[in-house]
Design an enzyme around this catalytic site. Structure first.
Site, PDB file in Angstrom:
ATOM      1  N   GLU A 117       0.893  -1.195  -0.090  1.00  0.00           N
ATOM      2  CA  GLU A 117      -0.123   0.058  -0.076  1.00  0.00           C
ATOM      3  C   GLU A 117       0.802   1.316   0.002  1.00  0.00           C
ATOM      4  OE1 GLU A 117      -3.491   1.053   0.190  1.00  0.00           O
ATOM      5  OE2 GLU A 117      -2.538   2.764  -0.027  1.00  0.00           O
ATOM      6  N   HIS A 158     -43.252  -5.536  14.505  1.00  0.00           N
ATOM      7  CA  HIS A 158     -44.214  -4.309  14.448  1.00  0.00           C
ATOM      8  C   HIS A 158     -43.980  -3.257  15.878  1.00  0.00           C
ATOM      9  CE1 HIS A 158     -47.613  -1.765  13.461  1.00  0.00           C
ATOM     10  NE2 HIS A 158     -47.901  -1.636  14.956  1.00  0.00           N
TER      11      HIS A 158
HETATM   12  P1  FAD Z   1      -9.301   1.054  -2.858  1.00  0.00           P
HETATM   13  O1  FAD Z   1     -10.329   1.399  -1.723  1.00  0.00           O
HETATM   14  O2  FAD Z   1      -9.453   2.326  -4.069  1.00  0.00           O
HETATM   15  O3  FAD Z   1      -7.940   0.883  -2.441  1.00  0.00           O
HETATM   16  C1  FAD Z   1      -7.104   0.781  -3.541  1.00  0.00           C
HETATM   17  C2  FAD Z   1      -5.658   0.819  -2.654  1.00  0.00           C
HETATM   18  O4  FAD Z   1      -4.634   0.835  -3.489  1.00  0.00           O
HETATM   19  C3  FAD Z   1      -5.438   2.227  -2.297  1.00  0.00           C
HETATM   20  O5  FAD Z   1      -5.354   2.704  -0.913  1.00  0.00           O
HETATM   21  C4  FAD Z   1      -4.598   2.743  -3.125  1.00  0.00           C
HETATM   22  O6  FAD Z   1      -3.731   3.624  -2.297  1.00  0.00           O
HETATM   23  C5  FAD Z   1      -3.635   1.497  -3.464  1.00  0.00           C
HETATM   24  N1  FAD Z   1      -2.939   1.514  -4.484  1.00  0.00           N
HETATM   25  C6  FAD Z   1      -2.890   2.031  -5.753  1.00  0.00           C
HETATM   26  N2  FAD Z   1      -2.219   1.663  -6.666  1.00  0.00           N
HETATM   27  C7  FAD Z   1      -1.085   1.466  -5.955  1.00  0.00           C
HETATM   28  C8  FAD Z   1       0.289   0.897  -6.198  1.00  0.00           C
HETATM   29  N3  FAD Z   1       0.891   1.372  -7.504  1.00  0.00           N
HETATM   30  N4  FAD Z   1       0.850   0.783  -5.183  1.00  0.00           N
HETATM   31  C9  FAD Z   1       0.584   0.645  -3.972  1.00  0.00           C
HETATM   32  N5  FAD Z   1      -0.645   1.163  -3.740  1.00  0.00           N
HETATM   33  C10 FAD Z   1      -1.563   1.273  -4.595  1.00  0.00           C
HETATM   34  N6  FAD Z   1     -18.674   2.179  -1.443  1.00  0.00           N
HETATM   35  C11 FAD Z   1     -19.620   1.550  -0.901  1.00  0.00           C
HETATM   36  O7  FAD Z   1     -19.925   0.549  -1.022  1.00  0.00           O
HETATM   37  N7  FAD Z   1     -20.546   2.295  -0.004  1.00  0.00           N
HETATM   38  C12 FAD Z   1     -20.094   3.704   0.148  1.00  0.00           C
HETATM   39  O8  FAD Z   1     -21.025   4.183   1.024  1.00  0.00           O
HETATM   40  C13 FAD Z   1     -19.319   4.173  -0.533  1.00  0.00           C
HETATM   41  N8  FAD Z   1     -18.886   5.661  -0.192  1.00  0.00           N
HETATM   42  C14 FAD Z   1     -17.927   6.251  -1.028  1.00  0.00           C
HETATM   43  C15 FAD Z   1     -17.892   7.743  -0.782  1.00  0.00           C
HETATM   44  C16 FAD Z   1     -16.666   8.547  -1.301  1.00  0.00           C
HETATM   45  C17 FAD Z   1     -16.360   9.847  -1.032  1.00  0.00           C
HETATM   46  C18 FAD Z   1     -15.971   7.581  -2.376  1.00  0.00           C
HETATM   47  C19 FAD Z   1     -14.889   8.185  -3.169  1.00  0.00           C
HETATM   48  C20 FAD Z   1     -15.982   6.220  -2.642  1.00  0.00           C
HETATM   49  C21 FAD Z   1     -17.163   5.600  -1.842  1.00  0.00           C
HETATM   50  N9  FAD Z   1     -17.672   4.099  -2.214  1.00  0.00           N
HETATM   51  C22 FAD Z   1     -18.432   3.539  -1.428  1.00  0.00           C
HETATM   52  C23 FAD Z   1     -16.560   3.333  -3.264  1.00  0.00           C
HETATM   53  C24 FAD Z   1     -15.649   2.569  -2.433  1.00  0.00           C
HETATM   54  O9  FAD Z   1     -14.766   3.367  -1.566  1.00  0.00           O
HETATM   55  C25 FAD Z   1     -14.881   1.742  -3.284  1.00  0.00           C
HETATM   56  O10 FAD Z   1     -15.620   1.176  -4.061  1.00  0.00           O
HETATM   57  C26 FAD Z   1     -13.811   0.774  -2.677  1.00  0.00           C
HETATM   58  O11 FAD Z   1     -13.115   1.701  -1.717  1.00  0.00           O
HETATM   59  C27 FAD Z   1     -13.081   0.025  -3.516  1.00  0.00           C
HETATM   60  O12 FAD Z   1     -12.241  -0.856  -3.194  1.00  0.00           O
HETATM   61  P2  FAD Z   1     -10.905  -1.463  -3.887  1.00  0.00           P
HETATM   62  O13 FAD Z   1     -10.517  -2.396  -2.790  1.00  0.00           O
HETATM   63  O14 FAD Z   1     -11.169  -1.758  -5.139  1.00  0.00           O
HETATM   64  O15 FAD Z   1      -9.871  -0.255  -3.911  1.00  0.00           O
END
Ligand code: FAD
Length: 469
Positions: A36, A447
């Site tokens: 990360e 309820h």
């Molecule tokens: P991410 O959570 O995007 O994590 C990816 C990680 O990989 C990050 O920490 C990043 O730093 C790391 N990374 C990327 N590239 C590299 C690299 N080359 N080297 C090292 N590290 C790297 N979803 C819901 O289901 N409910 C909600 O209420 C909701 N609310 C949201 C509100 C906001 C404001 C936002 C922006 C999003 C919201 N989402 C919500 C969407 C949700 O956050 C994402 O769908 C989810 O986080 C995706 O998970 P992921 O594991 O795919 O990746």
């Protein structure tokens, strides 16, 4: 090769997809490393997404409720907002979860390596971090690198008054007038927060409707409320130009909205027009992993990429970009790597929730989908004006809608009102279990609760309740 670290399963990214996959892999006896770039694990969801937004939305709800109760005999007066205190509440909530995750990783002996990861070959990831460069060798990899906010061109992004969702969650101040570009879930959630805190909000949306993807009748109670409260809701319109001036961010609008101002100056602008996958940032080509032009990585139902031993999960593999999709895909990838060959990602639906006031939740086939695709359906709608509990909550504009196929089985649901996101879970279970309208209607619900509205909607479809109002 010349590697500094070696593991069986390398997980790139520590969001809900990544940590779920790494933990599951470890629980199945595999040796896992999670990479990360940021010092905190948890990804977008924990640090700058789902969790901080829900903490702020709860604060907004407290303010809204207090205000609403003035007409029912309890007046609290104008809230005194201590932004520092509110920020602490938000980061405290996030901090408990990220600390918890660290503990869970440690318990399982999942090694966490901080740094930006780039594939160096099909079995190596180079990580550039605070401790320099390391190369990690792996047998299998799971790409969980997520997505980032789309930065529309033409906005002065170097000006802090132009924000993406991460900036908006920082709560630097309460702008007098806020422009939210994009009327989707994230834009409307943040609009809801800033409106409660006292900003005058304008929302501009290119489509002819807010929250594209949800049925019109579900969005109506939300739209009605915010049209009353917000300064402006501009549909079928866009920002054609934005520039930083002394007084704020000056924007020029274009479009078909009624009374569309030609120009206006806002104290802050939040751009929330969608998210773009990080596929082009991870050196995928060195591993031979194919990435689409838009940055997505295509996978099969076992989350496998075009490279046999490399998997991908979460936002980076496609829509819907939701945390609960990422976690389920993460489990599948880890289990397949552990040799559970029959496991597939096979969800019949993935629920969507906007945690606005009121909340809007939907899953499966929507009525708009059904009409467009000629899917035959029976509908049961229960208006919350007929629910005692909803009335007591002041939520008589809520609604529960269930759609059934010709055999009476649930194929979709939509709910609007407080806790709609929690309530949609029951409809999801019904869908996955193949429940029909009688099963749901005959299930004894407590309820007076909002959960009864799910059973009542099924009974309406079945014809065992008529003449609701
Ligand atoms: P991410 O959570 O995007 O994590 C990816 C990680 O990989 C990050 O920490 C990043 O730093 C790391 N990374 C990327 N590239 C590299 C690299 N080359 N080297 C090292 N590290 C790297 N979803 C819901 O289901 N409910 C909600 O209420 C909701 N609310 C949201 C509100 C906001 C404001 C936002 C922006 C999003 C919201 N989402 C919500 C969407 C949700 O956050 C994402 O769908 C989810 O986080 C995706 O998970 P992921 O594991 O795919 O990746």
């Amino acid at each position: 090769g010349n590697t500094d670290l070696q593991c069986q399963v390398l997980v790139l990214g520590s969001g809900p997809g990544g940590y779920t996959a790494a933990f599951r892999a470890a629980d199945l006896g595999l040796d896992a490393i999670m990479v990360e770039r940021y010092p905190e694990i948890g990804g977008v969801c924990l640090n700058v997404g789902c969790i901080p937004s829900k903490a702020l939305l709860h604060a907004a709800e407290v303010i809204d409720e207090a205000e609403r109760f003035a007409q029912f005999g309890i007046a609290f007066g104008k809230p005194k907002i201590d932004l520092e205190g509110l920020r602490k509440y938000k980061s405290g909530t996030v901090g408990k979860l990220t600390q918890g995750l660290k503990g869970l990783a440690k318990q399982r002996k999942v090694r966490v390596v901080q740094g930006v990861g780039q594939f160096a070959s099909a079995h190596e990831l180079a990580v550039e971090g605070p401790d320099g460069r390391q190369v990690i060798g792996f047998e299998h990899a799971i790409i969980a690198a997520g997505s980032r906010a789309v930065r529309l061109s033409g906005f002065p992004w170097d000006d802090p008054r132009v924000m993406d969702s991460t900036g908006a969650l920082e709560l630097a101040d309460i702008p007098k007038r806020l422009l939210v570009v994009g009327g989707g879930i994230i834009g409307l959630e943040m609009a809801c927060v800033y409106d409660a805190l006292g900003s005058k909000v304008t929302v501009v949306e290119l489509a002819d409707t807010l929250m594209l993807g949800a049925d019109r009748d579900l969005v109506r109670p939300l739209e009605k409320r915010i049209r009353k409260r917000y300064e402006n809701i501009l549909l079928k319109s866009k920002v054609a130009e934005a520039k930083a001036v002394k007084a704020g961010i000056e924007v020029r609008f274009e479009g078909e909205a009624k009374d569309l101002p030609e120009k206006d100056v806002f104290d802050r602008v939040l751009v929330a027009v969608g998210r773009s996958p990080n596929g082009q940032q991870i050196g995928a080509e060195a591993a031979g992993v194919q990435v689409t032009d838009r940055g997505f990585i295509e996978v099969d139902s076992q989350q496998r990429t075009n490279v046999e031993h490399i998997f991908a999960i979460g936002d980076i593999v496609g829509q819907p970009m939701l945390a609960h999709k990422a976690t389920h895909e993460g489990k599948v990838a880890a289990e397949v790597i552990a040799g559970h060959n029959k496991v597939h990602f096979d969800a019949r639906a993935i629920p969507s929730v906007a945690y606005t006031h009121p909340e809007v939740a939907w899953m499966g086939v929507t009525e708009d989908d059904a009409k467009r695709d000629g899917i035959e359906y029976t509908k049961g709608v229960f208006p919350w004006a007929a629910s005692g509990r909803a009335l007591a909550l002041g939520a008589d504009d809520g609604m529960t809608k269930l759609l059934f196929d010709a055999d009476g089985r649930v194929i979709g649901a939509g709910i609007v009102g407080p806790n709609a996101g929690d309530l949609i879970g029951e409809a999801m279970l019904a869908l996955e279990m193949g429940a029909d309208m009688e099963d749901i209607g005959l299930t004894v619900h407590p309820h007076p609760t909002l959960s009864e509205t799910v059973a009542f909607a099924a009974e309406v479809a079945h014809g065992s309740i008529t003449d609701i109002m």
